[in-house]
Design a protein around this motif. Structure first.
Motif, mmCIF file in Angstrom:
data_model
loop_
_atom_site.group_PDB
_atom_site.id
_atom_site.type_symbol
_atom_site.label_atom_id
_atom_site.label_comp_id
_atom_site.label_asym_id
_atom_site.label_seq_id
_atom_site.Cartn_x
_atom_site.Cartn_y
_atom_site.Cartn_z
ATOM 1 N N SER A 119 0.822 -3.778 -3.342
ATOM 2 C CA SER A 119 0.478 -4.346 -2.290
ATOM 3 C C SER A 119 1.317 -3.710 -1.236
ATOM 4 O O SER A 119 3.040 -3.805 -2.210
ATOM 5 C CB SER A 119 -0.230 -4.967 -2.376
ATOM 6 O OG SER A 119 0.077 -6.367 -1.449
ATOM 7 N N TYR A 124 -2.617 -9.508 -0.059
ATOM 8 C CA TYR A 124 -2.377 -9.220 -1.661
ATOM 9 C C TYR A 124 -1.606 -9.819 -2.438
ATOM 10 O O TYR A 124 -1.020 -8.703 -3.322
ATOM 11 C CB TYR A 124 -3.429 -8.053 -1.437
ATOM 12 C CG TYR A 124 -4.737 -7.655 0.180
ATOM 13 C CD1 TYR A 124 -4.636 -8.589 0.107
ATOM 14 C CD2 TYR A 124 -4.190 -6.553 0.363
ATOM 15 C CE1 TYR A 124 -6.226 -8.077 1.045
ATOM 16 C CE2 TYR A 124 -4.756 -6.203 1.894
ATOM 17 C CZ TYR A 124 -5.557 -7.124 2.131
ATOM 18 O OH TYR A 124 -6.322 -7.095 3.336
ATOM 19 N N GLN A 132 -8.992 -6.282 -4.370
ATOM 20 C CA GLN A 132 -8.288 -7.451 -2.512
ATOM 21 C C GLN A 132 -8.467 -6.517 -1.491
ATOM 22 O O GLN A 132 -9.304 -7.353 -0.905
ATOM 23 C CB GLN A 132 -6.961 -8.481 -2.749
ATOM 24 C CG GLN A 132 -7.223 -9.453 -3.944
ATOM 25 C CD GLN A 132 -5.685 -9.321 -3.778
ATOM 26 O OE1 GLN A 132 -5.397 -10.902 -2.695
ATOM 27 N NE2 GLN A 132 -5.304 -10.517 -5.235
ATOM 28 N N ALA A 133 -7.788 -5.077 -1.656
ATOM 29 C CA ALA A 133 -7.687 -4.679 -0.230
ATOM 30 C C ALA A 133 -9.367 -4.033 -0.484
ATOM 31 O O ALA A 133 -9.362 -3.982 1.109
ATOM 32 C CB ALA A 133 -6.991 -3.930 -0.352
ATOM 33 N N ASP A 135 -12.023 -4.932 -1.358
ATOM 34 C CA ASP A 135 -13.203 -6.130 -0.796
ATOM 35 C C ASP A 135 -12.923 -6.788 0.465
ATOM 36 O O ASP A 135 -13.660 -6.832 1.333
ATOM 37 C CB ASP A 135 -12.896 -6.762 -1.651
ATOM 38 C CG ASP A 135 -13.217 -7.411 -2.888
ATOM 39 O OD1 ASP A 135 -13.391 -5.570 -2.979
ATOM 40 O OD2 ASP A 135 -13.508 -7.583 -4.267
ATOM 41 N N ASP A 136 -11.362 -6.664 0.973
ATOM 42 C CA ASP A 136 -11.270 -7.025 2.759
ATOM 43 C C ASP A 136 -11.353 -5.814 3.488
ATOM 44 O O ASP A 136 -11.299 -5.926 4.485
ATOM 45 C CB ASP A 136 -9.542 -7.824 2.350
ATOM 46 C CG ASP A 136 -9.547 -8.575 3.722
ATOM 47 O OD1 ASP A 136 -10.056 -9.442 4.513
ATOM 48 O OD2 ASP A 136 -8.296 -8.302 3.935
ATOM 49 N N ALA A 138 -9.437 -3.427 4.182
ATOM 50 C CA ALA A 138 -8.906 -2.898 4.774
ATOM 51 C C ALA A 138 -8.273 -1.509 4.745
ATOM 52 O O ALA A 138 -8.588 -0.856 3.463
ATOM 53 C CB ALA A 138 -7.080 -3.632 3.483
ATOM 54 N N SER A 141 -2.892 0.143 2.410
ATOM 55 C CA SER A 141 -2.963 -0.638 0.325
ATOM 56 C C SER A 141 -1.302 0.303 0.318
ATOM 57 O O SER A 141 -0.854 0.875 1.178
ATOM 58 C CB SER A 141 -3.348 -1.072 -0.370
ATOM 59 O OG SER A 141 -3.073 -1.645 -1.527
#
Length: 199
Positions: A119, A124, A132-133, A135-136, A138, A141
């Motif tokens: 990341s 993250y 995480q990226a 799901d968020d 973003a 990354s």
């Protein structure tokens, strides 16, 4: 610094397939990185990184973590630091190593332990950063090579590479594109740190 042959000596710690170690090895073999991997250690006896090392003729050993699944006990770290020192290691590269490195190793290799993280830190930290990226939601990354300190993915940043998150990206597709960048970034970061040690 490096025993007169100009090559900086690297030790690699990994828990998985070792693709980042392979990228460093490839850079050494194509002449773009003046270094030598002298020891590979893994906390996972089944990790492919050990096989990669053996195929390349690099000494490879399993780390005894005293039966702990995720912890890296102080005595294990002290033993690892001793092995790395005995092999003449000047820079330690964590390549998909899944345990937190703490004082016993940090004291022996101050500002000489590097880690690659998928990341753009400080965003993250921790596990599955690519997921995480996604799901968020973003839009961007990437990956970061940083010095290791006592925190989780908190040490000073050496180099970063940006990777856009594209529409319809899944955790897997994003991770694959981040890994491509990792394989270029890590050898470059090792080169940069080695140059700073030699100067």
């Amino acid at each position: 610094m490096s025993n007169g042959d100009g090559k900086i000596k690297l030790g690699v710690l990994g828990s998985g397939s070792g693709s980042n170690m392979q990228a460093i090895l490839d850079a050494i073999q194509d002449g773009s990185l003046d270094a030598e991997i002298v020891l590979v250690l893994s906390d996972n006896p089944d990790a492919y990184i050990l096989e990669r090392a053996q195929k390349a003729g690099i000494p490879a050993e399993v780390i005894d973590c005293g039966g702990y699944k995720t912890r890296f006990p102080d005595e294990s770290q002290a033993a690892v630091a001793e092995k790395l020192k005995a092999a003449g290691v000047e820079i330690v590269c964590l390549a998909g190593f899944m345990r937190l490195v703490k004082q016993p190793m940090l004291d022996v290799f101050p500002n000489r332990i590097l880690n690659i993280h998928p990341s753009l830190l400080p965003a993250y930290p921790g596990l599955m950063a690519w997921k995480q990226a996604v799901d968020d939601g973003a839009r961007e990354s990437g990956c970061t090579v940083h010095y290791v300190d006592a925190g989780m993915d908190t040490g000073p940043i050496i180099l970063q590479a940006r990777v856009p998150v594209i529409p319809n990206d899944t955790a897997d597709t994003l991770h694959a594109r981040i890994q491509e960048q990792e394989h270029t970034l890590y050898p470059e970061a090792v080169r940069k740190v080695a140059a700073s040690l030699e100067s």
